[in-house]
Write an enzyme that holds these catalytic residues in place. Sequence first.
Site, PDB file in Angstrom:
ATOM      1  N   ASP A  36       0.822  -1.210   0.000  1.00  0.00           N
ATOM      2  CA  ASP A  36       0.000   0.000   0.000  1.00  0.00           C
ATOM      3  C   ASP A  36       0.864   1.272   0.000  1.00  0.00           C
ATOM      4  OD1 ASP A  36      -1.992  -1.856   0.373  1.00  0.00           O
ATOM      5  OD2 ASP A  36      -2.800  -0.967   2.204  1.00  0.00           O
ATOM      6  N   HIS A  87      -6.061   2.809  -4.135  1.00  0.00           N
ATOM      7  CA  HIS A  87      -5.953   3.127  -2.701  1.00  0.00           C
ATOM      8  C   HIS A  87      -6.351   4.588  -2.471  1.00  0.00           C
ATOM      9  CE1 HIS A  87      -4.800   2.155   1.333  1.00  0.00           C
ATOM     10  NE2 HIS A  87      -3.680   2.832   1.369  1.00  0.00           N
ATOM     11  N   HIS A  91      -5.409   9.735  -0.365  1.00  0.00           N
ATOM     12  CA  HIS A  91      -5.095   9.034   0.882  1.00  0.00           C
ATOM     13  C   HIS A  91      -5.415   9.902   2.111  1.00  0.00           C
ATOM     14  CE1 HIS A  91      -2.966   6.378   3.735  1.00  0.00           C
ATOM     15  NE2 HIS A  91      -3.048   5.467   2.782  1.00  0.00           N
ATOM     16  N   HIS A 184       3.767  -2.040   3.166  1.00  0.00           N
ATOM     17  CA  HIS A 184       3.741  -0.676   2.625  1.00  0.00           C
ATOM     18  C   HIS A 184       5.038  -0.351   1.884  1.00  0.00           C
ATOM     19  CE1 HIS A 184       0.518  -0.482   5.595  1.00  0.00           C
ATOM     20  NE2 HIS A 184       0.047   0.560   4.955  1.00  0.00           N
TER      21      HIS A 184
HETATM   22 ZN   LIG Z   1      -2.597   3.470   3.061  1.00  0.00          ZN
END
Ligand SMILES: [Zn+2]
Length: 249
Positions: A36, A87, A91, A184
């Site tokens: 991510d 995503h 964000h 991540h």
């Molecule tokens: Zn995130």
Amino acid sequence: LCGWIAVGLLSPRSGIFARPHLGAAPGARRVALTFDDGPDPEVTPRVLALLAAHHQRATFFVVGARAEAHPELVRAIVAAGHGVGNHSYAHAWSTPLHSTARLAGELVRAQAVIQRAAGVTPRWFRPPVGLFGPRVESAARRAGLQLCGWTLRSNDASLYGYDAVRVRARVRALLQDGDVIVLHDGAEGGRRPLLMEILPDVLALLDERALRSVTLDELWGEPAAPQPLNATAAAAPPDPPHPHRRSAS
Ligand SMILES: [Zn+2]
């Protein structure tokens, strides 16, 4: 009640608000690594090199704004056979509080960025900070996306316990056949992602346990049809099949 709301927003397993895709049934020795918050010009190319060296596939939940800044990285992800997920565009931590229309607009914007960069249209949306909610669910549906959760959160990006040794130990202790694992390759607030201190060990662990990481499309099946970018496109019927299109000559 507040407790239930918190559980519903934070835990994809609760099923209180939304029913995201989680893991897969064990038995096939398959897991799905997911990354991510990227793409990141320093981290993502190194992740791609490590995945290639271990012959593993993954899915990258990119942030639209970062994909727009680094379209070549999105292209490299797709060219290497990995999946790309949505995503959100910006964000924002406040995402579950946005109106459905605003959220859907943001998802469609990120879809367009990814489509322009790499010629693929994501099927999967993972909300920022893992916050699922009823508006998130309807916005995703409007944008032609399905919700993706996880079964194993590595905690590599949590402010509490931001420590590579603990993350490696956690993944070793918890990893199971069928898991969807959150890591991540980007970080918020100017921090450096811990990923390069973690990923070599995670890939070694997959090798030790004879687990194969696959894309989410492979884990959950290929789409029946291309996903529409918006509700108008969704309303248009697909072309009928042409079983005899090929010429007889
Ligand atoms: Zn995130």
